[in-house]
Design a protein around this motif. Structure first.
Motif, PDB file in Angstrom:
ATOM      1  N   GLU A   5       0.822  -1.207   0.000  1.00 43.41           N
ATOM      2  CA  GLU A   5       0.000   0.000   0.000  1.00 43.41           C
ATOM      3  C   GLU A   5       0.860   1.262   0.000  1.00 43.41           C
ATOM      4  N   LEU A   6       1.973   1.215   0.712  1.00 41.07           N
ATOM      5  CA  LEU A   6       2.867   2.376   0.718  1.00 41.07           C
ATOM      6  C   LEU A   6       3.458   2.603  -0.672  1.00 41.07           C
ATOM      7  N   LYS A   7       3.797   1.526  -1.353  1.00 42.54           N
ATOM      8  CA  LYS A   7       4.326   1.641  -2.718  1.00 42.54           C
ATOM      9  C   LYS A   7       3.279   2.286  -3.617  1.00 42.54           C
ATOM     10  N   ARG A   8       2.035   1.906  -3.429  1.00 42.63           N
ATOM     11  CA  ARG A   8       0.943   2.500  -4.207  1.00 42.63           C
ATOM     12  C   ARG A   8       0.884   4.003  -3.947  1.00 42.63           C
ATOM     13  N   ARG A   9       1.031   4.380  -2.670  1.00 42.97           N
ATOM     14  CA  ARG A   9       1.036   5.802  -2.316  1.00 42.97           C
ATOM     15  C   ARG A   9       2.221   6.504  -2.986  1.00 42.97           C
ATOM     16  N   LEU A  23      -8.853  15.639  -9.092  1.00 41.74           N
ATOM     17  CA  LEU A  23      -9.912  14.976  -8.320  1.00 41.74           C
ATOM     18  C   LEU A  23      -9.728  13.461  -8.313  1.00 41.74           C
ATOM     19  N   GLN A  24      -9.352  12.920  -9.461  1.00 38.37           N
ATOM     20  CA  GLN A  24      -9.123  11.481  -9.542  1.00 38.37           C
ATOM     21  C   GLN A  24      -7.921  11.083  -8.688  1.00 38.37           C
ATOM     22  N   LEU A  25      -6.840  11.852  -8.763  1.00 34.46           N
ATOM     23  CA  LEU A  25      -5.662  11.553  -7.949  1.00 34.46           C
ATOM     24  C   LEU A  25      -5.969  11.702  -6.460  1.00 34.46           C
ATOM     25  N   GLN A  26      -6.727  12.732  -6.122  1.00 32.96           N
ATOM     26  CA  GLN A  26      -7.086  12.946  -4.723  1.00 32.96           C
ATOM     27  C   GLN A  26      -7.923  11.776  -4.207  1.00 32.96           C
ATOM     28  N   GLU A  27      -8.842  11.302  -5.016  1.00 33.84           N
ATOM     29  CA  GLU A  27      -9.669  10.155  -4.622  1.00 33.84           C
ATOM     30  C   GLU A  27      -8.813   8.894  -4.465  1.00 33.84           C
ATOM     31  N   GLU A  28      -7.910   8.664  -5.427  1.00 31.67           N
ATOM     32  CA  GLU A  28      -7.020   7.506  -5.349  1.00 31.67           C
ATOM     33  C   GLU A  28      -6.152   7.560  -4.090  1.00 31.67           C
ATOM     34  N   LEU A  29      -5.650   8.740  -3.799  1.00 35.93           N
ATOM     35  CA  LEU A  29      -4.816   8.907  -2.616  1.00 35.93           C
ATOM     36  C   LEU A  29      -5.619   8.681  -1.348  1.00 35.93           C
ATOM     37  N   SER A  30      -6.832   9.171  -1.332  1.00 35.95           N
ATOM     38  CA  SER A  30      -7.703   8.975  -0.168  1.00 35.95           C
ATOM     39  C   SER A  30      -7.990   7.489   0.054  1.00 35.95           C
ATOM     40  N   VAL A  31      -8.294   6.784  -1.012  1.00 34.86           N
ATOM     41  CA  VAL A  31      -8.540   5.341  -0.919  1.00 34.86           C
ATOM     42  C   VAL A  31      -7.270   4.623  -0.460  1.00 34.86           C
ATOM     43  N   THR A  32      -6.141   5.040  -1.002  1.00 35.93           N
ATOM     44  CA  THR A  32      -4.870   4.419  -0.616  1.00 35.93           C
ATOM     45  C   THR A  32      -4.577   4.660   0.856  1.00 35.93           C
ATOM     46  N   GLU A  33      -4.799   5.877   1.333  1.00 37.84           N
ATOM     47  CA  GLU A  33      -4.575   6.176   2.752  1.00 37.84           C
ATOM     48  C   GLU A  33      -5.466   5.301   3.629  1.00 37.84           C
ATOM     49  N   ASP A  34      -6.720   5.103   3.206  1.00 36.04           N
ATOM     50  CA  ASP A  34      -7.621   4.217   3.963  1.00 36.04           C
ATOM     51  C   ASP A  34      -7.098   2.787   3.969  1.00 36.04           C
ATOM     52  N   ARG A  35      -6.582   2.344   2.835  1.00 33.47           N
ATOM     53  CA  ARG A  35      -6.040   0.986   2.747  1.00 33.47           C
ATOM     54  C   ARG A  35      -4.786   0.837   3.602  1.00 33.47           C
ATOM     55  N   ILE A  36      -3.964   1.884   3.651  1.00 35.67           N
ATOM     56  CA  ILE A  36      -2.774   1.851   4.500  1.00 35.67           C
ATOM     57  C   ILE A  36      -3.188   1.744   5.962  1.00 35.67           C
ATOM     58  N   GLN A  37      -4.186   2.521   6.357  1.00 36.63           N
ATOM     59  CA  GLN A  37      -4.663   2.467   7.740  1.00 36.63           C
ATOM     60  C   GLN A  37      -5.205   1.076   8.079  1.00 36.63           C
ATOM     61  N   ASP A  50      -9.662  26.326  -9.491  1.00 33.35           N
ATOM     62  CA  ASP A  50      -9.485  25.626 -10.767  1.00 33.35           C
ATOM     63  C   ASP A  50      -8.901  24.237 -10.549  1.00 33.35           C
ATOM     64  N   LEU A  51      -7.974  24.150  -9.603  1.00 31.15           N
ATOM     65  CA  LEU A  51      -7.360  22.860  -9.299  1.00 31.15           C
ATOM     66  C   LEU A  51      -8.385  21.911  -8.698  1.00 31.15           C
ATOM     67  N   LYS A  52      -9.202  22.416  -7.792  1.00 33.68           N
ATOM     68  CA  LYS A  52     -10.216  21.562  -7.150  1.00 33.68           C
ATOM     69  C   LYS A  52     -11.212  21.020  -8.171  1.00 33.68           C
ATOM     70  N   ALA A  53     -11.368  21.730  -9.279  1.00 30.55           N
ATOM     71  CA  ALA A  53     -12.302  21.290 -10.314  1.00 30.55           C
ATOM     72  C   ALA A  53     -11.623  20.432 -11.383  1.00 30.55           C
ATOM     73  N   ASP A  54     -10.309  20.363 -11.358  1.00 28.11           N
ATOM     74  CA  ASP A  54      -9.571  19.613 -12.368  1.00 28.11           C
ATOM     75  C   ASP A  54      -9.847  18.116 -12.228  1.00 28.11           C
ATOM     76  N   LYS A  55     -10.246  17.502 -13.326  1.00 29.33           N
ATOM     77  CA  LYS A  55     -10.603  16.080 -13.322  1.00 29.33           C
ATOM     78  C   LYS A  55      -9.436  15.206 -12.873  1.00 29.33           C
ATOM     79  N   ASN A  56      -8.234  15.474 -13.372  1.00 30.21           N
ATOM     80  CA  ASN A  56      -7.069  14.671 -12.991  1.00 30.21           C
ATOM     81  C   ASN A  56      -6.769  14.801 -11.506  1.00 30.21           C
ATOM     82  N   ASN A  99       2.441  12.060  -9.453  1.00 29.37           N
ATOM     83  CA  ASN A  99       1.348  12.533 -10.301  1.00 29.37           C
ATOM     84  C   ASN A  99       0.585  13.664  -9.622  1.00 29.37           C
ATOM     85  N   LEU A 100       0.341  13.515  -8.345  1.00 20.95           N
ATOM     86  CA  LEU A 100      -0.370  14.542  -7.598  1.00 20.95           C
ATOM     87  C   LEU A 100       0.456  15.825  -7.547  1.00 20.95           C
ATOM     88  N   VAL A 101       1.737  15.684  -7.263  1.00 19.54           N
ATOM     89  CA  VAL A 101       2.623  16.854  -7.193  1.00 19.54           C
ATOM     90  C   VAL A 101       2.671  17.557  -8.547  1.00 19.54           C
TER      91      VAL A 101
END
Length: 188
Positions: free
Chosen positions: A46-50, A123-137, A115-121, A56-58
């Protein structure tokens, strides 16, 4: 059945039962230790996934918030330290805590850019990161549960006799500093 046969059966049972008990205790300790190793491997996955998501997020945030260089560099450096970190999960925990704080700070800073908060990429990265953080926990909780069970078996009598005789040592928990849970202050 004669008296000598009964005596022989009793002697065999007196010798055999403690041996069977010792084997069962030893195998139980080995099994728990292997559960811990598996759980540690799940955390690493999971950490590797993060780590794979962070660049990409940066990059996405950089495109919108070039003047947030300090936060972006901090997250990138924390990612690099985490990827180089080796050893037990307990030894990796400080670097991971720094990484968690950096990601939280990055996401908090990103909130200031409509503009960033509305950016599709993004939002997708933020969601992926959120899911990954949950999986790490979840992986950390699973790991710590296995460590708890293993430590109990290593420390409780009479299985502690087998644990000490065969060199089973308690494992460290994967602790998270309480400051990681705090919402970072965002200043512009």
């Amino acid at each position: 059945m004669g008296g000598s046969q009964v005596t022989l059966i009793i002697v065999v049972l007196v010798i055999l039962l403690p041996v069977i008990w010792a084997i069962l205790q030893y195998n139980g300790l080995v099994s728990l230790r292997n559960h811990i190793r598996e759980a540690a491997s799940n955390i690493d996955t999971e950490l590797k996934r993060r780590y794979d998501l962070i660049p990409n997020l940066v990059s996405t945030v950089k495109a919108y918030a070039a003047h947030e260089r300090e936060v972006l560099e901090k997250v990138t450096m924390a990612r690099d330290r985490c990827m180089r970190s080796t050893g037990t999960p307990g030894a990796k925990a400080p670097a991971e805590q720094e990484m968690s704080r950096g990601v939280t700070q990055l996401l908090a800073r990103a909130e200031a850019y409509p503009d960033l908060k509305a950016d599709k990429n993004f939002l997708q990265l933020q969601e992926e990161l959120s899911v990954t953080e949950d999986r790490i926990q979840a992986a950390r909780r699973f790991f710590n549960g296995n460590v708890r069970d293993y430590r109990n078996k290593c420390e409780q009598f009479p299985s502690s006799l087998i644990a000490s005789a065969f060199g089973f040592r308690p494992e460290d928990y994967f602790d998270v500093d309480p400051s990681v849970r705090e919402v970072p202050a965002t200043r512009f």
